[in-house]
Motif scaffolding. Structure first.
Motif, short mmCIF file in Angstrom:
data_model
loop_
_atom_site.label_atom_id
_atom_site.label_comp_id
_atom_site.label_asym_id
_atom_site.label_seq_id
_atom_site.Cartn_x
_atom_site.Cartn_y
_atom_site.Cartn_z
N LEU A 66 -4.18 -1.93 4.55
CA LEU A 66 -3.10 -2.88 4.21
C LEU A 66 -2.61 -2.71 2.77
O LEU A 66 -1.38 -2.64 2.55
CB LEU A 66 -3.57 -4.31 4.46
CG LEU A 66 -3.40 -4.85 5.88
CD1 LEU A 66 -4.00 -6.23 5.99
CD2 LEU A 66 -1.93 -4.89 6.25
N PRO A 67 -3.47 -2.67 1.75
CA PRO A 67 -2.94 -2.47 0.38
C PRO A 67 -2.18 -1.17 0.21
O PRO A 67 -1.13 -1.13 -0.44
CB PRO A 67 -4.20 -2.50 -0.49
CG PRO A 67 -5.22 -3.23 0.30
CD PRO A 67 -4.93 -2.90 1.73
N LEU A 70 1.23 -1.54 1.88
CA LEU A 70 2.15 -2.38 1.09
C LEU A 70 2.66 -1.61 -0.14
O LEU A 70 3.84 -1.72 -0.49
CB LEU A 70 1.43 -3.65 0.65
CG LEU A 70 1.31 -4.74 1.71
CD1 LEU A 70 0.35 -5.82 1.26
CD2 LEU A 70 2.68 -5.35 1.99
N THR A 108 3.95 -10.59 1.46
CA THR A 108 2.72 -10.01 0.92
C THR A 108 1.62 -11.05 0.83
O THR A 108 0.45 -10.76 1.15
CB THR A 108 2.99 -9.40 -0.46
OG1 THR A 108 4.03 -8.42 -0.35
CG2 THR A 108 1.74 -8.76 -1.03
N SER A 112 -1.83 -10.88 2.72
CA SER A 112 -3.07 -11.00 1.95
C SER A 112 -4.01 -12.02 2.58
O SER A 112 -5.23 -11.81 2.67
CB SER A 112 -2.75 -11.37 0.51
OG SER A 112 -3.93 -11.56 -0.24
N SER A 372 -8.08 -8.53 -0.59
CA SER A 372 -6.91 -9.37 -0.32
C SER A 372 -5.99 -9.45 -1.53
O SER A 372 -4.77 -9.33 -1.41
CB SER A 372 -7.36 -10.78 0.09
OG SER A 372 -8.20 -10.73 1.22
N CYS A 375 -3.68 -6.45 -2.19
CA CYS A 375 -2.38 -6.39 -1.51
C CYS A 375 -1.27 -6.89 -2.43
O CYS A 375 -0.21 -6.28 -2.55
CB CYS A 375 -2.42 -7.22 -0.23
SG CYS A 375 -3.58 -6.63 1.03
#
Length: 490
Positions: A66-67, A70, A108, A112, A372, A375
């Protein structure tokens, strides 16, 4: 107008984000299989087991993908807007950078939060199932693949050599089979041809051999009174048990790791481990006090006060002891000190393991939040960076995304290593990458809000040309001054 702008930015973001997330998840999943490829090949895994393994690995890497997704998608989105001059039009209408970053910033934050819920609720179960499945696959024996001219010893108690196999792999020729009986010598069976097949329930391997001999020697080891038996046969059936080749399913309770705990479970475990100082202090007193008996009588008998003069005038410790008891007392003292040393060593080793376990639990506790927050941090780097470079597509955004993600991963790894080695606290080590990248994000946002030419090649070319002219003028002036001084001297 603002609502249309928000919809425009969100639509421009969704496509690159989904593509970047899929690519990131695929690359991270392949990293796992590259690492364990030697342990997976040749195990005869069925399709369901392979798909289960792939699914668990993909779920495990979701919080890390995910990070990266993004960061990559935010650079690509704002780069595409800048390359098509839509970003210029938006700024010309008086809308600041932070305003058109706002809808993606809210998305975002939502992602997160989902990443935290995923890490807290799904990853522990995934990690537990993956560890059990990976263990079962690694410890299972390789699949049956008996090649021509090669001794095959994966069947317990047997060694098989085949001279030739037909194309269907069922008809075999020139079979040699050794049976380990741990007696005088192994039994041996030879046949000209035969049929090799696995039973329908996959539990047994059948050899139907034709035209061969079986050799066996019976008797007691170490004596000459033995008998050699040779048995000829037209057809001989040999059955091998394949139960050891079947992958056994290990229970989930056989594994424990802090990564398999949720935030609530980690809090409970940390609370229990934080009291180890008080626990080991009481335990050390209880284990060591029985070996220092003299300390219990010092206050009661008063021997410390009455024998003070004698102790001061004595030249050595041996002078205080009677000759008849000196050896006995020294032996008893050495025995007590050895016992104390052994107990203290065990307590120190146990304490070190408990303290290490506490650090591992605290690392996983902070990891729930750092991935988290990453992100948000990487988005705050990617969005202004994309508006500065103003390049879309996969080339330039991918290069910058890899650079900053590698920085994030390196600092995250370094911080975790520092915590495990005791060189930093869990708070300092696990948040090291965030503390390093937040100033970079703030700097890039500041430059993007002022339309900085931070990555403009023409800007650096003009700056370099101007500096070169200044340097050339300085050298000319310096040369003319040197000539004037030489003329004055002459």
């Amino acid at each position: 107008m603002f609502k249309k702008l928000d919809i425009l930015i969100i639509r421009s973001f969704i496509g690159p984000f989904l593509a970047a997330f899929a690519i990131s998840l695929f690359v991270l999943t392949m990293q796992f299989f590259w690492l364990y490829i030697d342990d997976l090949v040749g195990k005869g895994l069925d399709f369901f087991t392979v798909m289960k393994l792939v699914g668990l690995v993909m779920l495990f890497w979701v919080p890390m993908a995910l990070p990266l997704a993004l960061l990559f998608s935010s650079i690509m989105t704002f780069g595409n807007l800048g390359e098509s001059f839509e970003l210029v039009a938006i700024k010309a209408s008086g809308i600041p950078l932070l305003r058109f970053m706002r809808p993606l910033f809210f998305i975002t934050i939502l992602l997160s939060g989902l990443a935290f819920l995923f890490s807290n609720n799904i990853i522990p179960v995934t990690q537990l199932k993956l560890a059990a499945l990976k263990y079962d696959i690694i410890v299972s024996k390789p699949a049956i693949d008996i090649k021509e001219g090669v001794f095959y010893d994966k069947l317990d108690g047997y060694v098989i050599k085949l001279g030739k196999k037909e194309k269907n792999d069922s008809v075999i020729h020139d079979i040699v089979l050794f049976e380990k009986n741990y007696g005088l010598q192994d039994n041996m069976l030879m046949a000209e041809s035969g049929i090799m097949r696995v039973t329908p329930d996959k539990k047994f391997l059948e050899f139907i051999l034709k035209n061969g001999w079986r050799f066996e020697e019976r008797g007691t080891r170490g004596t000459a009174n033995t008998e050699f038996i040779r048995l000829g046969f037209k057809e001989y059936k040999k059955i091998f048990d394949l139960s050891s080749f079947q992958m056994n399913k290990t229970g989930d309770s056989a594994f424990y790791d802090p990564k398999m705990l949720s935030l609530r479970q980690l809090n409970h475990a940390i609370d229990s481990l934080e009291n180890i100082d008080t626990f080991y202090l009481k335990r050390s007193r209880a284990d060591i006090t029985p070996y220092v008996r003299f300390a219990r009588y010092a206050a009661d008998t008063g021997w410390i006060k009455t024998d003070t003069l004698k102790i001061k005038t004595a030249k050595s410790f041996d002078a205080l002891l009677p000759d008849s008891l000196r050896d006995v007392i020294i032996d008893a003292s050495v025995g007590q000190i050895s016992s104390i040393k052994s107990n203290v060593g065990l307590l120190a080793s146990d304490y070190t393991e408990k303290y290490k376990s506490l650090r591992f639990h605290e690392i996983e506790w902070h990891r729930k939040f750092t991935l988290s927050v990453a992100c948000i941090v990487l988005f705050l780097i990617g969005a202004p960076l994309g508006s500065i470079i103003r390049k879309g597509g996969l080339g330039t955004p991918l290069v910058f995304a890899i650079i900053f993600f590698v920085l994030f991963h390196l600092f995250n790894t370094f911080g975790e290593k520092f915590v495990k080695s005791g060189q930093a606290s869990p708070l300092q080590g696990m948040w090291l990458s965030t503390l390093v990248l937040i100033p970079i994000g703030a700097f890039l946002t500041y430059k993007a809000m002022r339309d900085s030419q931070l990555f403009n090649q023409e800007f650096y070319y003009r700056t370099f040309t101007r500096l070169r002219k200044i340097w050339n003028n300085f050298r000319k002036n310096q040369g003319s001054k040197n000539k004037e001084q030489e003329s004055m001297i002459s």
